[in-house]
Structures are given as C-alpha cells and as structure tokens.
Write a protein that holds these residues in place. Structure first.
Motif, PDB file in Angstrom:
ATOM      1  N   ILE A  78       0.876  -1.176   0.000  1.00  0.00           N
ATOM      2  CA  ILE A  78       0.000   0.000   0.000  1.00  0.00           C
ATOM      3  C   ILE A  78       0.910   1.222   0.000  1.00  0.00           C
ATOM      4  O   ILE A  78       2.032   1.173   0.487  1.00  0.00           O
ATOM      5  CB  ILE A  78      -0.947   0.001   1.231  1.00  0.00           C
ATOM      6  N   MET A  79       0.426   2.318  -0.587  1.00  0.00           N
ATOM      7  CA  MET A  79       1.187   3.565  -0.643  1.00  0.00           C
ATOM      8  C   MET A  79       0.488   4.619   0.210  1.00  0.00           C
ATOM      9  O   MET A  79      -0.739   4.582   0.385  1.00  0.00           O
ATOM     10  CB  MET A  79       1.301   4.066  -2.076  1.00  0.00           C
ATOM     11  N   ALA A  80       1.283   5.572   0.709  1.00  0.00           N
ATOM     12  CA  ALA A  80       0.728   6.702   1.458  1.00  0.00           C
ATOM     13  C   ALA A  80       1.707   7.858   1.389  1.00  0.00           C
ATOM     14  O   ALA A  80       2.913   7.652   1.189  1.00  0.00           O
ATOM     15  CB  ALA A  80       0.467   6.305   2.918  1.00  0.00           C
ATOM     16  N   PRO A  81       1.225   9.090   1.570  1.00  0.00           N
ATOM     17  CA  PRO A  81       2.137  10.237   1.557  1.00  0.00           C
ATOM     18  C   PRO A  81       3.156  10.153   2.690  1.00  0.00           C
ATOM     19  O   PRO A  81       2.817   9.773   3.817  1.00  0.00           O
ATOM     20  CB  PRO A  81       1.198  11.437   1.764  1.00  0.00           C
ATOM     21  N   GLY A  82       4.405  10.518   2.384  1.00  0.00           N
ATOM     22  CA  GLY A  82       5.439  10.507   3.409  1.00  0.00           C
ATOM     23  C   GLY A  82       6.315  11.746   3.399  1.00  0.00           C
ATOM     24  O   GLY A  82       7.089  11.967   4.327  1.00  0.00           O
ATOM     25  N   VAL A  83       6.193  12.564   2.366  1.00  0.00           N
ATOM     26  CA  VAL A  83       7.049  13.745   2.216  1.00  0.00           C
ATOM     27  C   VAL A  83       6.304  14.978   2.727  1.00  0.00           C
ATOM     28  O   VAL A  83       5.187  15.271   2.303  1.00  0.00           O
ATOM     29  CB  VAL A  83       7.462  13.948   0.743  1.00  0.00           C
ATOM     30  N   ASN A 112       9.657  19.089  22.532  1.00  0.00           N
ATOM     31  CA  ASN A 112       9.633  20.462  23.058  1.00  0.00           C
ATOM     32  C   ASN A 112       8.504  21.287  22.454  1.00  0.00           C
ATOM     33  O   ASN A 112       8.676  22.471  22.131  1.00  0.00           O
ATOM     34  CB  ASN A 112      10.987  21.158  22.820  1.00  0.00           C
ATOM     35  N   ASN A 113       7.330  20.662  22.276  1.00  0.00           N
ATOM     36  CA  ASN A 113       6.127  21.366  21.824  1.00  0.00           C
ATOM     37  C   ASN A 113       6.288  22.013  20.462  1.00  0.00           C
ATOM     38  O   ASN A 113       5.742  23.083  20.202  1.00  0.00           O
ATOM     39  CB  ASN A 113       5.707  22.425  22.853  1.00  0.00           C
ATOM     40  N   GLN A 114       7.030  21.383  19.576  1.00  0.00           N
ATOM     41  CA  GLN A 114       7.246  21.909  18.241  1.00  0.00           C
ATOM     42  C   GLN A 114       6.564  21.034  17.192  1.00  0.00           C
ATOM     43  O   GLN A 114       6.119  19.925  17.480  1.00  0.00           O
ATOM     44  CB  GLN A 114       8.751  22.000  17.950  1.00  0.00           C
ATOM     45  N   TYR A 115       6.485  21.577  15.976  1.00  0.00           N
ATOM     46  CA  TYR A 115       5.913  20.847  14.846  1.00  0.00           C
ATOM     47  C   TYR A 115       6.861  20.967  13.658  1.00  0.00           C
ATOM     48  O   TYR A 115       7.687  21.873  13.601  1.00  0.00           O
ATOM     49  CB  TYR A 115       4.536  21.412  14.471  1.00  0.00           C
ATOM     50  N   THR A 116       6.731  20.044  12.712  1.00  0.00           N
ATOM     51  CA  THR A 116       7.573  20.087  11.521  1.00  0.00           C
ATOM     52  C   THR A 116       6.816  19.549  10.324  1.00  0.00           C
ATOM     53  O   THR A 116       5.870  18.758  10.488  1.00  0.00           O
ATOM     54  CB  THR A 116       8.858  19.249  11.719  1.00  0.00           C
ATOM     55  N   SER A 117       7.217  19.964   9.149  1.00  0.00           N
ATOM     56  CA  SER A 117       6.726  19.327   7.928  1.00  0.00           C
ATOM     57  C   SER A 117       7.897  18.797   7.104  1.00  0.00           C
ATOM     58  O   SER A 117       7.735  18.426   5.952  1.00  0.00           O
ATOM     59  CB  SER A 117       5.918  20.330   7.079  1.00  0.00           C
ATOM     60  N   ASN A 118       9.086  18.757   7.728  1.00  0.00           N
ATOM     61  CA  ASN A 118      10.290  18.317   7.016  1.00  0.00           C
ATOM     62  C   ASN A 118      10.475  16.811   7.144  1.00  0.00           C
ATOM     63  O   ASN A 118      11.506  16.323   7.597  1.00  0.00           O
ATOM     64  CB  ASN A 118      11.520  19.060   7.559  1.00  0.00           C
ATOM     65  N   THR A 119       9.455  16.066   6.774  1.00  0.00           N
ATOM     66  CA  THR A 119       9.528  14.611   6.869  1.00  0.00           C
ATOM     67  C   THR A 119       9.761  14.008   5.488  1.00  0.00           C
ATOM     68  O   THR A 119       9.387  14.573   4.473  1.00  0.00           O
ATOM     69  CB  THR A 119       8.226  14.035   7.458  1.00  0.00           C
ATOM     70  N   SER A 120      10.378  12.837   5.469  1.00  0.00           N
ATOM     71  CA  SER A 120      10.572  12.114   4.222  1.00  0.00           C
ATOM     72  C   SER A 120      11.032  10.702   4.543  1.00  0.00           C
ATOM     73  O   SER A 120      11.878  10.502   5.410  1.00  0.00           O
ATOM     74  CB  SER A 120      11.607  12.820   3.337  1.00  0.00           C
ATOM     75  N   GLY A 121      10.466   9.732   3.844  1.00  0.00           N
ATOM     76  CA  GLY A 121      10.837   8.337   4.049  1.00  0.00           C
ATOM     77  C   GLY A 121       9.621   7.489   4.380  1.00  0.00           C
ATOM     78  O   GLY A 121       8.572   7.995   4.806  1.00  0.00           O
ATOM     79  N   THR A 122       9.749   6.196   4.184  1.00  0.00           N
ATOM     80  CA  THR A 122       8.619   5.310   4.472  1.00  0.00           C
ATOM     81  C   THR A 122       8.331   5.220   5.969  1.00  0.00           C
ATOM     82  O   THR A 122       7.263   4.767   6.356  1.00  0.00           O
ATOM     83  CB  THR A 122       8.857   3.897   3.898  1.00  0.00           C
ATOM     84  N   SER A 123       9.257   5.682   6.801  1.00  0.00           N
ATOM     85  CA  SER A 123       8.960   5.817   8.233  1.00  0.00           C
ATOM     86  C   SER A 123       7.780   6.745   8.467  1.00  0.00           C
ATOM     87  O   SER A 123       7.079   6.627   9.476  1.00  0.00           O
ATOM     88  CB  SER A 123      10.175   6.370   8.985  1.00  0.00           C
ATOM     89  N   TYR A 124       7.568   7.698   7.553  1.00  0.00           N
ATOM     90  CA  TYR A 124       6.514   8.691   7.726  1.00  0.00           C
ATOM     91  C   TYR A 124       5.256   8.365   6.937  1.00  0.00           C
ATOM     92  O   TYR A 124       4.180   8.888   7.246  1.00  0.00           O
ATOM     93  CB  TYR A 124       7.052  10.079   7.360  1.00  0.00           C
ATOM     94  N   SER A 125       5.362   7.514   5.931  1.00  0.00           N
ATOM     95  CA  SER A 125       4.142   7.038   5.276  1.00  0.00           C
ATOM     96  C   SER A 125       3.506   5.906   6.071  1.00  0.00           C
ATOM     97  O   SER A 125       2.284   5.746   6.068  1.00  0.00           O
ATOM     98  CB  SER A 125       4.445   6.580   3.841  1.00  0.00           C
ATOM     99  N   SER A 126       4.323   5.127   6.784  1.00  0.00           N
ATOM    100  CA  SER A 126       3.799   4.015   7.584  1.00  0.00           C
ATOM    101  C   SER A 126       2.796   4.458   8.645  1.00  0.00           C
ATOM    102  O   SER A 126       1.714   3.866   8.766  1.00  0.00           O
ATOM    103  CB  SER A 126       4.964   3.255   8.231  1.00  0.00           C
ATOM    104  N   PRO A 127       3.063   5.513   9.446  1.00  0.00           N
ATOM    105  CA  PRO A 127       2.067   5.907  10.454  1.00  0.00           C
ATOM    106  C   PRO A 127       0.785   6.483   9.868  1.00  0.00           C
ATOM    107  O   PRO A 127      -0.247   6.490  10.551  1.00  0.00           O
ATOM    108  CB  PRO A 127       2.809   6.944  11.307  1.00  0.00           C
TER     109      PRO A 127
END
Length: 361
Positions: free
Chosen positions: A144-149, A157-172
């Motif tokens: 199965i495919m999902a967005p990961g980038v 420390n109560n922060q957020y990011t959108s700098n994700t990439s990799g199947t580690s981030y499509s898996s969740p």
C-alpha cells in the motif's frame, strides 16, 4: 490504540502523524481519529536492540495496532516470523515501513523485514502529487502507498515540523487509518483490518511511468468510511508450490526447464464469484522468464475459506540466480480487482526440502 515502537525525535514525529489529538485547535491532527498512543522504546544507543521483543510486548499487552517505522533488507528469519505469528494470533495489526532506498545498500527492488513477513502490511511512500518517491522501495513487501514527504508531524519540546521524508513517515499514515478502521469495524480481526485498509485505495499507476507493475494503491480514507468490509473479498497467498513439468516438487530450475506453479490461498473478507487469476512478471531484469500458462479461474470462494490457484506454467530461458518478482492479478464479479506480488529465485544455490515437521536447506 496505535503503538509506536521507535525512539528519539523520529518516534515523536511518527506518533503525531498516526494519532495527534484532533479538533483541539492546537497544532495538527493525527490520522487515527481519537486513537490512543502507546510508545515503546526499542533502541539502545543506535541499535534496534528490542525491535522484535517489542512486538511480543505489544501482543502481551493486548494492543490493537503496531506501527514499525523501521526495517532492513536482511535475510528471512523463522524466529522473527514466529514472533509476528504470535502477535497476529493475539490480534495485533502490524504496519511497517516498506523500506528506503540505500538502507544497507538497498535498491528499490529489495525485500525489507519485518514488512515482508506474512501478517504485516508494508507501506511505500508517495509525494502529495501521488508520484512515488525515488526513495521508496517497491519490493514484494510494499503493498500500500501513502504520503510521506512533508507530512505535518509533532516534535519534541512542543514543536511541529513538515520536514519529513521516508517510508517511516508514510507508515504511520496507514497505521492511523488501520486504527480508525478497527474502531469503526471492531468485528474485524487484525489481518482482516489490514486487508480491508489495503484495498481502500486509489490506483496511481497512470501517474507513474516507472515500475508500474510493482505499485499498489494509495490510501483513500474516505473508502474506509463508505465501504462495507465484507462487501469485498481479500485473497491472500498462503504458500507457493513449484513443480517440474513432470510434477516433482522443487524450488530451483535449470536452463530451458519448464516449471509449474500453484498457490494455496485464503479469502479473509467477503464472498467472491467468477474469479480470474492472471500471472505475469513484474520484475526480471535478466529477462529470464517466459510465461506459458498465465490464467486460472475459480467459480467462487466463501469468507474465511481456502483454495488453490493454478496450475500456472513458465519456462526458465537460462539459469538465473537473481531475484524475480511475479504478480498475480485478480478479477471477479462486481468489477472487483486486486493483485499480489511475490519473489522467486529460479536457480538458487540452495534447495529447500520440507514436510510438515522439518525443513532442510
């Protein structure tokens, strides 16, 4: 509950994608609406020391969805497979990263574990445009495919990011979807929930020019809400049986030898009628396989029933010790379509001799 077995900031990011609190006017919303997060630390320093132990722990604790944003192109392990079997028997739905190109020298065609073990749903990575990323491994484990980038994710420390990439981030993303599906359809077992979500997808092959035969569907959350799980079948291969032309069981073939193949399978969801199975070659860089008999049919298969597909046949044009990936497309009444893929080494250096009690290589 969604269980996240990773550590450091990576784990915080993955956990947020899967299940950050929703509708609270803070930060972002996780995919697994109203799901609970149960983190498990699996690392000691830079070592994945407790990875498979954590799977046992999730089973013992009765957790329902386990996200494994880790894996490697390592050898199949009977011991590790038994751990997966134990978790599945305890109703844990396991989702895992399909793998990133370059991990331990991996190509996009390599097999990653634990994603490739039966009972695990391996996830590949797309951009939001539905283009498959160059990073995503598309071996047999990626189902199965999902967005990961650039997924929005929580950080320390109560922060957020959108700098994700990799199947580690499509898996969740898929883990959150499975958690949602298990909440909406509590009658589904772990395997049924995984296979239902796996088929709640959109076809993205026309947007991708490379390796189309290896690309599964991209997750569509709306279908989880609108499709009744037992309105569709979920046919999974259980065992691949290879024979010589005369019918002798074997796992390796010589140049110019014809091979027969049949496949034991099980249907985990709804009844299907008038099924057609079509065998093709999805990956064979040496061009060593010639398909001879590609089509098999079956009148119907009931829910939770088993069956046999075949016989298919193919010819090995010359000896090949490399990996071949086959694909079987499934079509049935009500415009049902699905496929599965599996790997085969035609001229392996090792032969496998097995009965019900023992296997010898």
């Amino acid at each position: 509950s969604i269980t996240i077995n990773y550590v450091y900031q990576h784990g915080c990011e993955v956990g947020g994608i899967a299940g950050a609190h929703t509708d609270n006017q803070i930060g972002m919303a996780g995919v697994g609406f109203k799901s609970k997060i149960f983190p498990i630390k699996i690392m000691a320093g830079s070592s994945l020391k407790y990875s498979y132990q954590s799977i046992v722990y999730a089973a013992v604790r009765g957790l329902k969805v386990l996200n494994c944003s880790w894996g490697a192109p390592v050898a199949y392990s009977t011991i590790n497979k038994s751990i997966i079997d134990y978790a599945v028997a305890n109703d844990v739905a396991i989702v895992a990263a399909g793998g990133n190109k370059g991990t331990n020298g991996a190509t996009i065609f390599d097999t990653f574990y634990p994603a490739a073990y039966k009972g695990v749903l391996g996830v590949g990575e797309t951009y939001y445009s539905d283009m498959v990323t160059d990073n995503s491994v598309m071996g047999v484990q990626t189902r199965i495919m999902a967005p990961g980038v650039n997924n929005w994710a929580t950080r320390n420390n109560n922060q957020y990011t959108s700098n994700t990439s990799g199947t580690s981030y499509s898996s969740p993303v898929v883990s959150g979807a499975v958690a949602y599906a298990r909440g909406k359809h509590p009658q589904l077992s772990a395997i049924q929930a995984l296979e239902f979500v796996r088929q709640c997808t959109d076809n993205i092959t026309e947007l991708n020019s490379m390796n189309k035969a290896l690309i599964p569907g991209r997750l569509n959350m709306k279908k989880i809400v609108t499709i009744e799980p037992f309105s569709i079948p979920a046919i999974l291969p259980e065992k691949f049986n290879y024979f010589t032309e005369s019918g002798t069981p074997t796992t390796r073939f010589k140049a110019n030898e014809k091979a027969k193949l049949n496949i034991d399978f099980k249907n985990y969801l709804g009844k299907a009628t008038n099924l057609t199975f079509t065998l093709s070659v999805a990956y064979d860089p040496a061009n060593s396989i010639e398909i001879i008999d590609s089509v098999a049919t079956l009148g119907e298969i009931q829910t939770e029933s088993t069956g046999l597909i075949g016989d298919f046949s193919f010819k090995l044009k010359f000896a090949n010790k490399g990996r071949v990936i086959f694909r079987v497309d499934i079509a049935a009444d009500n415009n049902y379509k699905d496929f599965f893929k599996f790997e085969f080494v035609p001229s392996s250096d090792m032969a496998l001799i097995a009965n019900k009690n023992i296997k010898i290589s």
